[in-house]
Write a protein that holds these residues in place. Structure first.
Motif, PDB file in Angstrom:
ATOM      1  N   HIS A 130       4.031  73.389  38.280  1.00  9.33           N
ATOM      2  CA  HIS A 130       3.596  72.762  37.027  1.00  9.33           C
ATOM      3  C   HIS A 130       2.239  72.092  37.216  1.00  9.33           C
ATOM      4  O   HIS A 130       1.793  71.871  38.340  1.00  9.33           O
ATOM      5  N   ASP A 131       1.598  71.771  36.080  1.00  8.17           N
ATOM      6  CA  ASP A 131       0.265  71.170  36.142  1.00  8.17           C
ATOM      7  C   ASP A 131       0.327  69.673  36.389  1.00  8.17           C
ATOM      8  O   ASP A 131      -0.700  69.011  36.470  1.00  8.17           O
ATOM      9  N   GLY A 132       1.539  69.126  36.468  1.00  9.08           N
ATOM     10  CA  GLY A 132       1.686  67.698  36.678  1.00  9.08           C
ATOM     11  C   GLY A 132       2.841  67.407  37.619  1.00  9.08           C
ATOM     12  O   GLY A 132       3.527  68.317  38.081  1.00  9.08           O
ATOM     13  N   ILE A 133       3.026  66.123  37.874  1.00  6.83           N
ATOM     14  CA  ILE A 133       4.130  65.689  38.732  1.00  6.83           C
ATOM     15  C   ILE A 133       5.428  65.755  37.925  1.00  6.83           C
ATOM     16  O   ILE A 133       5.476  65.331  36.773  1.00  6.83           O
ATOM     17  N   VAL A 134       6.462  66.298  38.554  1.00  6.07           N
ATOM     18  CA  VAL A 134       7.730  66.497  37.861  1.00  6.07           C
ATOM     19  C   VAL A 134       8.752  65.476  38.349  1.00  6.07           C
ATOM     20  O   VAL A 134       8.859  65.227  39.549  1.00  6.07           O
ATOM     21  N   LYS A 135       9.451  64.862  37.385  1.00  4.59           N
ATOM     22  CA  LYS A 135      10.562  63.990  37.773  1.00  4.59           C
ATOM     23  C   LYS A 135      11.721  64.240  36.818  1.00  4.59           C
ATOM     24  O   LYS A 135      11.539  64.189  35.603  1.00  4.59           O
ATOM     25  N   ASN A 136      12.869  64.522  37.367  1.00  2.63           N
ATOM     26  CA  ASN A 136      14.074  64.831  36.568  1.00  2.63           C
ATOM     27  C   ASN A 136      13.778  65.863  35.477  1.00  2.63           C
ATOM     28  O   ASN A 136      14.178  65.703  34.334  1.00  2.63           O
ATOM     29  N   GLY A 137      13.036  66.899  35.854  1.00  3.69           N
ATOM     30  CA  GLY A 137      12.772  67.975  34.895  1.00  3.69           C
ATOM     31  C   GLY A 137      11.697  67.646  33.870  1.00  3.69           C
ATOM     32  O   GLY A 137      11.421  68.442  32.971  1.00  3.69           O
ATOM     33  N   LYS A 138      11.081  66.463  33.996  1.00  5.23           N
ATOM     34  CA  LYS A 138      10.007  66.098  33.050  1.00  5.23           C
ATOM     35  C   LYS A 138       8.666  66.082  33.755  1.00  5.23           C
ATOM     36  O   LYS A 138       8.569  65.702  34.926  1.00  5.23           O
ATOM     37  N   ILE A 139       7.614  66.444  33.011  1.00  3.25           N
ATOM     38  CA  ILE A 139       6.267  66.396  33.569  1.00  3.25           C
ATOM     39  C   ILE A 139       5.699  65.017  33.242  1.00  3.25           C
ATOM     40  O   ILE A 139       5.504  64.696  32.068  1.00  3.25           O
ATOM     41  N   LEU A 140       5.438  64.225  34.250  1.00  5.05           N
ATOM     42  CA  LEU A 140       4.988  62.845  34.038  1.00  5.05           C
ATOM     43  C   LEU A 140       3.507  62.820  33.681  1.00  5.05           C
ATOM     44  O   LEU A 140       2.684  63.395  34.388  1.00  5.05           O
ATOM     45  N   ASN A 141       3.183  62.149  32.602  1.00  5.29           N
ATOM     46  CA  ASN A 141       1.785  62.129  32.147  1.00  5.29           C
ATOM     47  C   ASN A 141       0.906  61.172  32.966  1.00  5.29           C
ATOM     48  O   ASN A 141      -0.031  61.590  33.646  1.00  5.29           O
ATOM     49  N   ASP A 142       1.226  59.894  32.906  1.00  4.48           N
ATOM     50  CA  ASP A 142       0.304  58.884  33.435  1.00  4.48           C
ATOM     51  C   ASP A 142       0.159  58.966  34.948  1.00  4.48           C
ATOM     52  O   ASP A 142      -0.942  58.798  35.490  1.00  4.48           O
ATOM     53  N   GLU A 143       1.286  59.262  35.627  1.00  3.99           N
ATOM     54  CA  GLU A 143       1.241  59.407  37.086  1.00  3.99           C
ATOM     55  C   GLU A 143       0.362  60.598  37.469  1.00  3.99           C
ATOM     56  O   GLU A 143      -0.369  60.553  38.457  1.00  3.99           O
ATOM     57  N   THR A 144       0.445  61.663  36.672  1.00  4.19           N
ATOM     58  CA  THR A 144      -0.366  62.849  36.937  1.00  4.19           C
ATOM     59  C   THR A 144      -1.854  62.550  36.744  1.00  4.19           C
ATOM     60  O   THR A 144      -2.694  62.938  37.558  1.00  4.19           O
ATOM     61  N   VAL A 145      -2.155  61.823  35.659  1.00  2.00           N
ATOM     62  CA  VAL A 145      -3.563  61.516  35.362  1.00  2.00           C
ATOM     63  C   VAL A 145      -4.213  60.757  36.523  1.00  2.00           C
ATOM     64  O   VAL A 145      -5.378  61.004  36.873  1.00  2.00           O
ATOM     65  N   ILE A 162     -19.508  70.331  37.548  1.00  2.00           N
ATOM     66  CA  ILE A 162     -18.657  70.082  36.388  1.00  2.00           C
ATOM     67  C   ILE A 162     -17.204  70.160  36.846  1.00  2.00           C
ATOM     68  O   ILE A 162     -16.836  71.103  37.549  1.00  2.00           O
ATOM     69  N   VAL A 163     -16.411  69.180  36.475  1.00  2.00           N
ATOM     70  CA  VAL A 163     -14.984  69.301  36.735  1.00  2.00           C
ATOM     71  C   VAL A 163     -14.295  69.684  35.431  1.00  2.00           C
ATOM     72  O   VAL A 163     -14.745  69.322  34.344  1.00  2.00           O
ATOM     73  N   SER A 164     -13.235  70.448  35.582  1.00  2.18           N
ATOM     74  CA  SER A 164     -12.673  71.069  34.405  1.00  2.18           C
ATOM     75  C   SER A 164     -11.155  70.880  34.351  1.00  2.18           C
ATOM     76  O   SER A 164     -10.409  71.676  34.907  1.00  2.18           O
ATOM     77  N   PRO A 165     -10.702  69.799  33.708  1.00  2.00           N
ATOM     78  CA  PRO A 165      -9.265  69.565  33.635  1.00  2.00           C
ATOM     79  C   PRO A 165      -8.568  70.598  32.741  1.00  2.00           C
ATOM     80  O   PRO A 165      -8.893  70.725  31.563  1.00  2.00           O
ATOM     81  N   SER A 166      -7.624  71.329  33.339  1.00  2.00           N
ATOM     82  CA  SER A 166      -6.928  72.393  32.608  1.00  2.00           C
ATOM     83  C   SER A 166      -5.455  72.067  32.436  1.00  2.00           C
ATOM     84  O   SER A 166      -4.650  72.931  32.133  1.00  2.00           O
ATOM     85  N   ASP A 167      -5.126  70.801  32.608  1.00  2.00           N
ATOM     86  CA  ASP A 167      -3.725  70.392  32.719  1.00  2.00           C
ATOM     87  C   ASP A 167      -3.067  69.987  31.401  1.00  2.00           C
ATOM     88  O   ASP A 167      -1.860  70.000  31.287  1.00  2.00           O
ATOM     89  N   MET A 168      -3.893  69.560  30.432  1.00  4.06           N
ATOM     90  CA  MET A 168      -3.404  69.127  29.115  1.00  4.06           C
ATOM     91  C   MET A 168      -2.584  67.832  29.131  1.00  4.06           C
ATOM     92  O   MET A 168      -1.808  67.566  28.202  1.00  4.06           O
ATOM     93  N   MET A 169      -2.763  66.986  30.147  1.00  5.48           N
ATOM     94  CA  MET A 169      -2.155  65.650  30.084  1.00  5.48           C
ATOM     95  C   MET A 169      -2.963  64.801  29.100  1.00  5.48           C
ATOM     96  O   MET A 169      -4.172  65.002  28.945  1.00  5.48           O
ATOM     97  N   SER A 192     -13.653  70.041  29.323  1.00  7.00           N
ATOM     98  CA  SER A 192     -12.218  69.865  29.107  1.00  7.00           C
ATOM     99  C   SER A 192     -11.584  71.088  28.459  1.00  7.00           C
ATOM    100  O   SER A 192     -12.098  71.619  27.476  1.00  7.00           O
ATOM    101  N   TYR A 193     -10.475  71.522  29.032  1.00  4.75           N
ATOM    102  CA  TYR A 193      -9.629  72.492  28.339  1.00  4.75           C
ATOM    103  C   TYR A 193      -8.963  71.688  27.225  1.00  4.75           C
ATOM    104  O   TYR A 193      -7.894  71.126  27.414  1.00  4.75           O
ATOM    105  N   SER A 194      -9.630  71.583  26.094  1.00  2.00           N
ATOM    106  CA  SER A 194      -9.137  70.699  25.033  1.00  2.00           C
ATOM    107  C   SER A 194      -7.974  71.324  24.286  1.00  2.00           C
ATOM    108  O   SER A 194      -6.942  70.703  24.076  1.00  2.00           O
TER     109      SER A 194
END
Ligand code: PBG
Length: 328
Positions: A130-145, A162-169, A192-194
């Motif tokens: 996943h594009d983020g940190i997973v906890k109990n089946g959920k993708i955590l937003n703030d911890e990932t950011v 240029i850095v290019s966030p493609s994660d959508m958090m 940004s991958y907006s």
């Protein structure tokens, strides 16, 4: 017939058609995505993307040289890591001596004038795919950011323009901007991958990186393909958070979104002609359904016509060759 209006008059000859053509495409608008792998002398086949390879840094440097000779000067790098480098937190993403940062440095040293874009997301490093940190089946937003902001610094230190966030958090553009500025990287841009949609067209990319989600899908962070106004909301937020360019992805099923975004922002608009869109043209040509070159040219011009200023495409090199041969 007694016709005053005969639109066909303007299509009479090739020279006339060129004169009235509404859309131009420059080689400098093309971005070549590159897949990196560990080792030396490696050029690994990606079966769903004929002509595209995972390359070890030495081979990749040669590929960059080839691209520069064709006028392609912007690259977007994605590392394909072995399982030992993946964990639930994507720790390897912060290793300044990791595959991506060391390769960025190598390219920067050898080709000081190229533009280097680096992808910021956890999926290449995540054992969950996943594009983020997973906890109990959920993708955590703030911890990932938090991790993404640190990753952006690692990339900037290694020479990314240029850095290019493609994660959508949510909130990642603002957090990355703040982190870069704090470290003095005020000139490192953010593309940004907006408006990135949860799409069936990413399949070959996930084969390339062996990064398919281990469970579920990406629909809690990537956008729903039924939504258009929501794309404008995402673009607006990224603008407010300090994005320098915004992206719509994929491109072909989303040409309307590209046009909408173009009409609403003053930032450069990028579009990503994704792996599945590439693979389908390749497969269609192989099956004798379409002519590969003509389909490539038509596709890339359609993305440009919709409003994209910058196009990420695996066809960057053949398109550059085509453009050189068809100066108009
Ligand atoms: C993941 C990422 C993806 C792509 C670029 N960055 C895949 C995904 O979101 O699953 C897809 C690119 C392509 O298909 O060409 N951060």
């Amino acid at each position: 017939m007694k016709l005053i209006q005969r639109p066909r008059r303007n299509r009479k000859t090739e020279a006339l058609r060129q004169m009235v053509a509404e859309t131009d495409l420059r080689v400098s608008q093309l971005v070549l995505p590159l897949f990196l792998c560990e080792g030396k002398g490696q050029q690994q086949v990606i079966s769903s993307m004929p002509g595209i390879y995972r390359m070890s840094p030495d081979v990749l440097l040669q590929e960059v040289g080839k691209a520069v000779a064709l006028g392609v000067k912007t690259f977007d790098l994605f590392p394909a890591l072995s399982e030992v480098h993946k964990d639930p937190y994507g720790k390897e993403s912060l290793n300044p001596n990791g595959l991506l940062p060391t390769t960025l440095k190598m390219i920067r040293d050898k080709f000081p004038d190229v533009t280097l874009i680096s992808d910021v997301a956890l999926d290449p490093y995540s054992s969950d795919g996943h594009d983020g940190i997973v906890k109990n089946g959920k993708i955590l937003n703030d911890e990932t950011v938090e991790v993404l902001a640190k990753m952006a610094i690692v990339h900037a230190q290694a020479g990314a323009d240029i850095v290019s966030p493609s994660d959508m958090m949510d909130g990642r553009v603002g957090a990355i901007r703040e982190a870069l500025d704090q470290e003095g990287f005020i000139d490192t841009g953010i593309l940004s991958y907006s408006a990135k949609y949860a799409s069936s067209f990413y399949g070959p990319f996930r084969e390339a990186l062996d990064s398919a989600p281990k469970f579920g899908d990406k629909k809690t962070y990537q956008m729903d393909f039924r939504n258009a106004r929501e794309a404008l909301r995402e673009v607006e937020l990224d603008e407010l958070e300090g994005a320098d360019m915004v992206m719509v992805k994929p491109a072909l099923s989303y040409l309307d979104i590209i046009a909408d975004v173009k009409a609403h922002t003053h930032l450069p608009v990028a579009a990503y002609n994704v792996s599945g869109e590439y693979g389908l043209i390749k497969a269609g040509a192989k099956a004798g359904i379409i002519d590969e070159t003509r389909a490539m040219v038509e596709t890339l011009y359609s993305i440009r016509r919709a409003g994209a200023d910058v196009i990420f495409t695996y066809f960057a090199l053949p398109m550059a060759e085509w453009l050189a041969a068809h100066r108009n």
